[in-house]
Design an enzyme around this catalytic site. Structure first.
Site, PDB file in Angstrom:
ATOM      1  N   LYS A  33      31.730  78.686  12.039  1.00  0.00           N
ATOM      2  CA  LYS A  33      31.071  77.550  12.683  1.00  0.00           C
ATOM      3  C   LYS A  33      30.870  77.837  14.171  1.00  0.00           C
ATOM      4  O   LYS A  33      31.452  78.765  14.728  1.00  0.00           O
ATOM      5  CB  LYS A  33      31.911  76.278  12.498  1.00  0.00           C
ATOM      6  CG  LYS A  33      33.299  76.347  13.114  1.00  0.00           C
ATOM      7  CD  LYS A  33      34.093  75.088  12.815  1.00  0.00           C
ATOM      8  CE  LYS A  33      35.487  75.176  13.427  1.00  0.00           C
ATOM      9  NZ  LYS A  33      36.279  73.952  13.203  1.00  0.00           N
ATOM     10  N   ARG A 131      41.717  62.843  11.790  1.00  0.00           N
ATOM     11  CA  ARG A 131      40.351  63.194  12.121  1.00  0.00           C
ATOM     12  C   ARG A 131      39.554  62.792  10.893  1.00  0.00           C
ATOM     13  O   ARG A 131      39.670  61.665  10.431  1.00  0.00           O
ATOM     14  CB  ARG A 131      40.286  64.691  12.448  1.00  0.00           C
ATOM     15  CG  ARG A 131      39.188  65.091  13.385  1.00  0.00           C
ATOM     16  CD  ARG A 131      39.346  66.513  13.895  1.00  0.00           C
ATOM     17  NE  ARG A 131      39.414  67.487  12.810  1.00  0.00           N
ATOM     18  CZ  ARG A 131      39.435  68.802  12.998  1.00  0.00           C
ATOM     19  NH1 ARG A 131      39.407  69.274  14.232  1.00  0.00           N
ATOM     20  NH2 ARG A 131      39.484  69.638  11.986  1.00  0.00           N
ATOM     21  N   TYR A 258      29.328  75.835  47.672  1.00  0.00           N
ATOM     22  CA  TYR A 258      29.029  74.409  47.834  1.00  0.00           C
ATOM     23  C   TYR A 258      30.258  73.643  48.299  1.00  0.00           C
ATOM     24  O   TYR A 258      31.394  73.942  47.910  1.00  0.00           O
ATOM     25  CB  TYR A 258      28.566  73.814  46.496  1.00  0.00           C
ATOM     26  CG  TYR A 258      27.164  74.197  46.088  1.00  0.00           C
ATOM     27  CD1 TYR A 258      26.084  73.971  46.924  1.00  0.00           C
ATOM     28  CD2 TYR A 258      26.930  74.766  44.836  1.00  0.00           C
ATOM     29  CE1 TYR A 258      24.793  74.302  46.537  1.00  0.00           C
ATOM     30  CE2 TYR A 258      25.639  75.101  44.433  1.00  0.00           C
ATOM     31  CZ  TYR A 258      24.582  74.871  45.289  1.00  0.00           C
ATOM     32  OH  TYR A 258      23.305  75.202  44.910  1.00  0.00           O
ATOM     33  N   MET A 307      25.822  76.886  39.276  1.00  0.00           N
ATOM     34  CA  MET A 307      25.203  76.886  37.955  1.00  0.00           C
ATOM     35  C   MET A 307      24.866  78.307  37.499  1.00  0.00           C
ATOM     36  O   MET A 307      25.070  78.665  36.335  1.00  0.00           O
ATOM     37  CB  MET A 307      23.933  76.033  37.959  1.00  0.00           C
ATOM     38  CG  MET A 307      23.256  75.962  36.589  1.00  0.00           C
ATOM     39  SD  MET A 307      21.757  74.974  36.591  1.00  0.00           S
ATOM     40  CE  MET A 307      22.439  73.335  36.877  1.00  0.00           C
TER      41      MET A 307
END
Length: 362
Positions: A33, A131, A258, A307
């Protein structure tokens, strides 16, 4: 530029190692998966098939459809099917895990409308993870439904919530007791040709006596078992690499990144790498929280990760623009690197973005 190297020989080592811990008749369900934990679903699936995997498993229906489109023919379990995808699931001959009365009824109605008999399904019980899964109180209802549903029940299973925790573990023991009761009830009601399974990778190491008929292996094929001693038996298959785009000098007191994320404590050199949080390197690794491997030396990430890029303090490390940098891999495994972000290798490797090229070594 950026690449995730996946070593299929190490995958083979992990398969052989894990199989050696199993009984000869124990089936292996290979979990692929989430694009095989971010490593490339098709290549990993085909390698597992070549090694003799019994069954594949995915999370959601579209993942299984992708495998069918690429000519994967062995059984594929869909762990978390959604009702809206059931027609496509049937069309692609995928095997759903039924986990609630609602999805059972929906699937039963569709199968009857299509006049199909003995469609293969799996039954998921919630024994304490809370779950997905049928309640343990639903056993009698399911046993009655089996008699009138056009299904072929291939397996009944549950999932341990703390399979890697040191024994004795009360939560796991309670789940095991519940699952044993479920198993006995189904067997007493004539369901004797059904496979039962509860173990994942960690469970194989921690509860070898609970193999039942099958085990589910996902992260283990990638070299991790959630325990340092168990991990030593496996080999991490992935290395994340980048390159140095630019090197520049900064003086003591200069700010980097930043929000003035890092202030140089002394004169040093900064290297910029073309990989950032859009590629799966979380901003949480910023500001000397984690290091990367530059020519065999530790170089700490400084400033806030951007990013598209991140900065590292290379100090007196001998390196040049264009040199290769290993984010995680040989000296700093995905397990070690992920700990710097207080997370697990599952999250790290599945987060590596599509801009990062997958390169397979065989």
């Amino acid at each position: 530029m950026n690449r995730l190297e996946i070593d299929l020989k190490k995958l083979e080592h992990n398969f052989i190692t894990l199989k050696s811990l199993l009984n000869k008749k124990t089936k292996i369900i290979g979990v692929v998966k989430a694009d095989a934990y971010g490593s490339g679903q098709l290549k990993i699936a085909k390698k597992l098939i070549s090694l003799g995997i019994d069954i594949l498993a995915v999370g959601y229906t579209p993942e299984g459809i992708n495998l069918r489109k690429l000519d994967i023919k062995i059984p594929i379990i869909v762990f978390y099917p959604q009702i809206l995808n059931l027609p496509e699931l049937i069309k692609n001959k995928l095997e759903p895990s039924l986990y609630s009365k609602k999805i059972w009824a929906s699937f039963k109605n569709i199968i009857k409308e299509k006049k199909i008999n003995n469609y293969p399904v799996h039954i998921k019980y919630n024994t304490g993870l809370n779950r997905l899964g049928f309640s343990t109180d639903d056993v009698t209802w399911i046993e009655q439904e089996i008699k009138t549903s056009p299904f072929m029940i291939k397996s009944i299973y549950s999932h341990l919530g703390e399979s890697e925790s040191q024994k004795p573990n009360e939560a796991c023991e309670n789940q095991i007791v519940s699952f044993e009761k479920i198993k006995k009830s189904h067997e007493n009601n004539g369901n004797r040709d059904i496979d039962f399974h509860i173990l994942n990778t960690s469970g194989i190491f921690n509860y070898p006596n609970l193999q039942y008929d099958a085990v589910r292996i996902g992260i283990g094929f990638h070299g991790y078992a959630n325990n340092n001693n168990w991990d030593k038996k496996l080999k991490p298959i992935t290395k994340l690499k980048s390159i140095i785009t630019q090197i520049h000098k900064v003086k003591k007191g200069d700010l980097v990144g930043y929000n003035s994320g890092w202030k140089a404590p002394k004169d040093t050199k900064i290297a910029v790498l073309p990989i950032g949080h859009a590629d799966g390197i979380s901003r949480s690794y910023s500001n000397s929280n984690a290091w990367v491997n530059v020519n065999g030396m530790k170089a700490y990430i400084v400033g806030n990760i951007c990013m598209d890029m991140l900065m590292i303090d290379i100090g007196n490390i001998l390196c040049n623009e264009g040199d290769e940098v290993e984010i995680f891999g040989q000296l700093n495994s995905a397990n070690d690197f992920s700990k710097k972000n207080k997370t697990i290798p599952y999250e790290l490797i599945t987060s590596i973005g599509p801009r990062v090229k997958r390169v397979f070594l065989s």
